[in-house]
Design a protein around this motif. Structure first.
Motif, PDB file in Angstrom:
ATOM      1  N   SER A  37      14.202   3.396   7.871  1.00 39.45           N
ATOM      2  CA  SER A  37      14.499   2.697   6.615  1.00 39.45           C
ATOM      3  C   SER A  37      15.305   3.542   5.641  1.00 39.45           C
ATOM      4  N   VAL A  38      15.057   4.844   5.585  1.00 44.81           N
ATOM      5  CA  VAL A  38      15.769   5.683   4.618  1.00 44.81           C
ATOM      6  C   VAL A  38      17.262   5.773   4.923  1.00 44.81           C
ATOM      7  N   MET A  48      12.106  -1.215   3.299  1.00 40.83           N
ATOM      8  CA  MET A  48      13.481  -1.210   2.782  1.00 40.83           C
ATOM      9  C   MET A  48      13.581  -1.970   1.471  1.00 40.83           C
ATOM     10  N   PHE A  49      12.825  -3.058   1.340  1.00 39.10           N
ATOM     11  CA  PHE A  49      12.892  -3.841   0.103  1.00 39.10           C
ATOM     12  C   PHE A  49      12.409  -3.024  -1.091  1.00 39.10           C
ATOM     13  N   VAL A  50      11.257  -2.391  -0.947  1.00 39.09           N
ATOM     14  CA  VAL A  50      10.682  -1.684  -2.095  1.00 39.09           C
ATOM     15  C   VAL A  50      11.422  -0.384  -2.398  1.00 39.09           C
ATOM     16  N   LEU A  65      13.959  10.531  -3.053  1.00 41.48           N
ATOM     17  CA  LEU A  65      13.057   9.587  -3.717  1.00 41.48           C
ATOM     18  C   LEU A  65      12.719   8.418  -2.794  1.00 41.48           C
ATOM     19  N   CYS A  66      13.728   7.931  -2.091  1.00 40.39           N
ATOM     20  CA  CYS A  66      13.519   6.828  -1.161  1.00 40.39           C
ATOM     21  C   CYS A  66      12.554   7.229  -0.051  1.00 40.39           C
ATOM     22  N   ASN A  67      12.706   8.442   0.454  1.00 34.07           N
ATOM     23  CA  ASN A  67      11.845   8.923   1.532  1.00 34.07           C
ATOM     24  C   ASN A  67      10.389   9.048   1.060  1.00 34.07           C
ATOM     25  N   ALA A  68      10.204   9.607  -0.133  1.00 34.94           N
ATOM     26  CA  ALA A  68       8.848   9.768  -0.657  1.00 34.94           C
ATOM     27  C   ALA A  68       8.170   8.416  -0.853  1.00 34.94           C
ATOM     28  N   ARG A  69       8.906   7.446  -1.374  1.00 40.05           N
ATOM     29  CA  ARG A  69       8.317   6.107  -1.579  1.00 40.05           C
ATOM     30  C   ARG A  69       8.078   5.408  -0.253  1.00 40.05           C
ATOM     31  N   ALA A  70       8.981   5.585   0.703  1.00 41.55           N
ATOM     32  CA  ALA A  70       8.831   4.920   1.998  1.00 41.55           C
ATOM     33  C   ALA A  70       7.569   5.381   2.712  1.00 41.55           C
ATOM     34  N   MET A  71       7.272   6.674   2.664  1.00 47.63           N
ATOM     35  CA  MET A  71       6.084   7.178   3.345  1.00 47.63           C
ATOM     36  C   MET A  71       4.794   6.771   2.635  1.00 47.63           C
ATOM     37  N   GLY A  72       4.855   6.555   1.327  1.00 46.66           N
ATOM     38  CA  GLY A  72       3.647   6.241   0.573  1.00 46.66           C
ATOM     39  C   GLY A  72       3.457   4.781   0.248  1.00 46.66           C
TER      40      GLY A  72
END
Length: 284
Positions: free
Chosen positions: A74-75, A152-154, A207-214
């Motif tokens: 997704s990232v 991907m949306f969030v 930032l995208c990676n941190a949010r994607a994992m959490g």
């Protein structure tokens, strides 16, 4: 008035500075440091071996692998879409630009649970599209594609919102000059645009990676939280905690926190190594 007592109107007194610094440190300690310490303390409550043993369970490993896989897919996709959206918005004038920017910001205002529910209603087995995909052997909901869509949306706005202000500030002069000299569109992008936005792109990706994992809310709705198959780290943590497996739950939470801290450390190291380039980027 003597020089000793003169103080500019925009400068705080030493007491005011100490109070403000103390409030900031206290807020960080209460909101960030204390919960982080509590996670690691609870994870190690029964000893290091107990924590490590909980990670060897197949469901824990499956959750870790799935989370890393989702982030790895997704990232990069969001990075590509974010660059494309920022390029389109900043390099072209068209009607509806403000509406498009609003759509990019939509995931910030929509609850992740609502986003997950929309994906279920659109691609679930009870919908026309979802039923056809299931018949073809490509289910979206309660499978990895649905988790990728939700993630991907969030996380979509993070890359685009980092790039748009930088590209607006830089303007179009350098790209237009390169085109005048005969460079093609792709060459202009790789040699002019990308070097100018690389730091903003890096921040957005981190930032995208941190949010994607959490991410929890949207993923919990579309994944079905099937153990060993569609349960990510956050959803597995919730299930373990509800089953009173506190050590296992907090150990996985510590793993997730370590992944976030690793992202932060990587960002800090890159900033330290390329401080001059960062300063030049900010000056522009």
């Amino acid at each position: 008035m003597s020089d000793a007592t003169f103080r500019p109107a925009t400068q705080e007194t030493p007491l005011a500075r100490r109070i403000l610094i103390g409030l900031a440190v206290a807020g960080l300690a209460i909101l960030v440091l204390a919960p982080l310490v509590a996670v690691f303390v609870e994870a190690l409550r029964d000893g290091v071996m107990a924590s490590l043993e909980s990670l060897t369970h197949k469901d824990a490993w499956a959750a870790i692998k799935l989370t890393l896989t989702i982030a790895a897919i997704s990232v990069p996709l969001n990075a590509i879409f974010g660059v494309a959206a920022a390029w389109f918005i900043t390099k072209f004038d068209f009607r509806g630009k403000a509406f498009l920017i609003t759509l990019i910001d939509l995931p910030f205002s929509v609850s992740p649970v609502v986003a997950g529910l929309c994906i279920v209603l659109t691609f679930g087995a009870n919908s026309a599209i979802g039923a056809w995909l299931v018949d073809q052997g490509y289910p979206i909901v309660f499978a990895m594609p649905g988790i990728i869509l939700a993630t991907m949306f969030v996380t979509f706005p993070f890359v685009a919102r980092e790039l748009i202000p930088v590209m607006i500030e830089q303007g179009r002069a350098e790209e237009e000059a390169a085109l005048t000299l005969g460079a093609g569109g792709w060459r202009v992008f790789w040699t002019v645009t990308l070097p100018n936005i690389r730091w903003a792109l890096l921040y957005g990706v981190l930032l995208c990676n941190a949010r994607a994992m959490g991410e929890f809310g949207a993923v919990a709705v579309v994944s079905g939280k099937i153990r060993g198959e569609t349960a990510t780290i956050p959803t597995t943590i919730e299930m373990l905690y509800q089953e009173y497996l506190s050590v296992a739950a907090f150990t996985l939470a510590a793993v997730l926190a370590l992944l976030a801290l690793l992202t932060l450390v990587l960002k800090t190291l890159l900033e330290m190594r390329h401080a001059d380039q960062l300063a030049a980027t900010h000056r522009h």
